[in-house]
Design a protein around this motif. Structure first.
Motif, short mmCIF file in Angstrom:
data_model
loop_
_atom_site.label_atom_id
_atom_site.label_comp_id
_atom_site.label_asym_id
_atom_site.label_seq_id
_atom_site.Cartn_x
_atom_site.Cartn_y
_atom_site.Cartn_z
N ALA A 1 0.83 -1.21 0.00
CA ALA A 1 0.00 0.00 0.00
C ALA A 1 0.86 1.25 0.00
O ALA A 1 0.57 2.23 -0.71
CB ALA A 1 -0.93 -0.01 1.21
N VAL A 2 1.94 1.23 0.77
CA VAL A 2 2.84 2.39 0.80
C VAL A 2 3.52 2.57 -0.55
O VAL A 2 3.65 3.71 -1.06
CB VAL A 2 3.89 2.22 1.93
CG1 VAL A 2 4.99 3.25 1.82
CG2 VAL A 2 3.20 2.32 3.29
N ALA A 3 3.91 1.47 -1.19
CA ALA A 3 4.57 1.57 -2.49
C ALA A 3 3.61 2.11 -3.56
O ALA A 3 3.99 2.96 -4.37
CB ALA A 3 5.11 0.20 -2.91
N ILE A 4 2.37 1.64 -3.55
CA ILE A 4 1.38 2.11 -4.53
C ILE A 4 1.08 3.59 -4.30
O ILE A 4 0.98 4.38 -5.25
CB ILE A 4 0.11 1.26 -4.46
CG1 ILE A 4 0.40 -0.14 -5.00
CG2 ILE A 4 -1.04 1.89 -5.23
CD1 ILE A 4 -0.73 -1.12 -4.81
N THR A 5 0.95 3.99 -3.05
CA THR A 5 0.70 5.40 -2.73
C THR A 5 1.86 6.27 -3.20
O THR A 5 1.65 7.34 -3.79
CB THR A 5 0.47 5.57 -1.22
OG1 THR A 5 -0.59 4.72 -0.81
CG2 THR A 5 0.14 7.00 -0.87
N GLY A 6 3.08 5.82 -2.96
CA GLY A 6 4.25 6.58 -3.40
C GLY A 6 4.30 6.71 -4.91
O GLY A 6 4.61 7.78 -5.45
N ALA A 7 4.00 5.62 -5.61
CA ALA A 7 4.01 5.67 -7.08
C ALA A 7 2.92 6.59 -7.61
O ALA A 7 3.16 7.36 -8.56
CB ALA A 7 3.83 4.26 -7.64
N SER A 8 1.74 6.56 -6.99
CA SER A 8 0.66 7.44 -7.47
C SER A 8 0.98 8.91 -7.20
O SER A 8 0.68 9.78 -8.03
CB SER A 8 -0.67 7.05 -6.83
OG SER A 8 -0.62 7.27 -5.44
N VAL A 9 1.60 9.20 -6.07
CA VAL A 9 2.01 10.58 -5.79
C VAL A 9 3.06 11.03 -6.79
O VAL A 9 3.04 12.18 -7.27
CB VAL A 9 2.51 10.71 -4.33
CG1 VAL A 9 3.22 12.03 -4.09
CG2 VAL A 9 1.35 10.55 -3.37
N ALA A 10 3.97 10.14 -7.16
CA ALA A 10 5.00 10.50 -8.14
C ALA A 10 4.37 10.77 -9.51
O ALA A 10 4.76 11.72 -10.21
CB ALA A 10 6.02 9.37 -8.24
N VAL A 11 3.39 9.95 -9.90
CA VAL A 11 2.72 10.18 -11.18
C VAL A 11 1.97 11.50 -11.17
O VAL A 11 2.00 12.27 -12.13
CB VAL A 11 1.78 9.00 -11.51
CG1 VAL A 11 0.85 9.32 -12.66
CG2 VAL A 11 2.59 7.75 -11.80
N CYS A 12 1.29 11.79 -10.05
CA CYS A 12 0.57 13.08 -9.94
C CYS A 12 1.54 14.25 -10.03
O CYS A 12 1.24 15.28 -10.66
CB CYS A 12 -0.20 13.13 -8.63
SG CYS A 12 -1.63 12.05 -8.60
N ALA A 13 2.71 14.11 -9.42
CA ALA A 13 3.69 15.19 -9.48
C ALA A 13 4.19 15.40 -10.90
O ALA A 13 4.35 16.55 -11.36
CB ALA A 13 4.86 14.87 -8.55
N VAL A 14 4.40 14.34 -11.65
CA VAL A 14 4.86 14.47 -13.04
C VAL A 14 3.78 15.12 -13.89
O VAL A 14 4.06 16.00 -14.72
CB VAL A 14 5.27 13.09 -13.60
CG1 VAL A 14 5.48 13.13 -15.10
CG2 VAL A 14 6.53 12.59 -12.90
N VAL A 15 2.53 14.72 -13.70
CA VAL A 15 1.43 15.31 -14.49
C VAL A 15 1.27 16.78 -14.15
O VAL A 15 1.13 17.62 -15.06
CB VAL A 15 0.12 14.52 -14.22
CG1 VAL A 15 -1.09 15.27 -14.78
CG2 VAL A 15 0.21 13.13 -14.81
#
Length: 110
Positions: A85-99
């Motif tokens: 869950a922590v890894a998925i949350t981190g990846a989604s935050v990274a994708v949001c930051a790139v967008v």
């Protein structure tokens, strides 16, 4: 010279009393102690109660091992799911930051 010096014990009253009292001033006991006239209850000698040892039958041992293995598997699954869950949350935050970065950079070029 070989015997260590024990530090004194400071009491809250301010009196300093050494922890080891000298034992060379012991007077030998002579005679018998006077009998008291009071009626004390006699002290009964208590025998130690021997608790039975825990004995596991083969079925009980298998149950204990299976329960322990199940507990380890459940705790492991919970920990792995929390890490996932922590890894998925981190990846989604990274994708949001790139967008967001690409959206903000796109506005500056117009």
């Amino acid at each position: 010279m070989i015997r260590p010096k024990i530090p004194v014990n400071p009491l809250p009253t301010g009196l300093l009393i050494p922890l080891d009292q000298p034992t060379n001033a012991v007077e030998p006991h002579t005679g018998t102690a006077p009998a008291c006239n009071c009626h004390h209850a006699s002290i009964q000698s208590t025998s130690r109660v021997q608790l039975p040892a825990v004995r596991l039958t083969p079925a009980g041992l298998v149950t204990a091992v299976a329960g322990g293995a199940g507990l380890v598997l459940v705790v492991g699954a919970v920990l792995v799911s929390m890490l996932l869950a922590v890894a998925i949350t981190g990846a989604s935050v990274a994708v949001c930051a790139v967008v967001l970065r690409s959206l903000l950079n796109g506005q500056h070029h117009r």
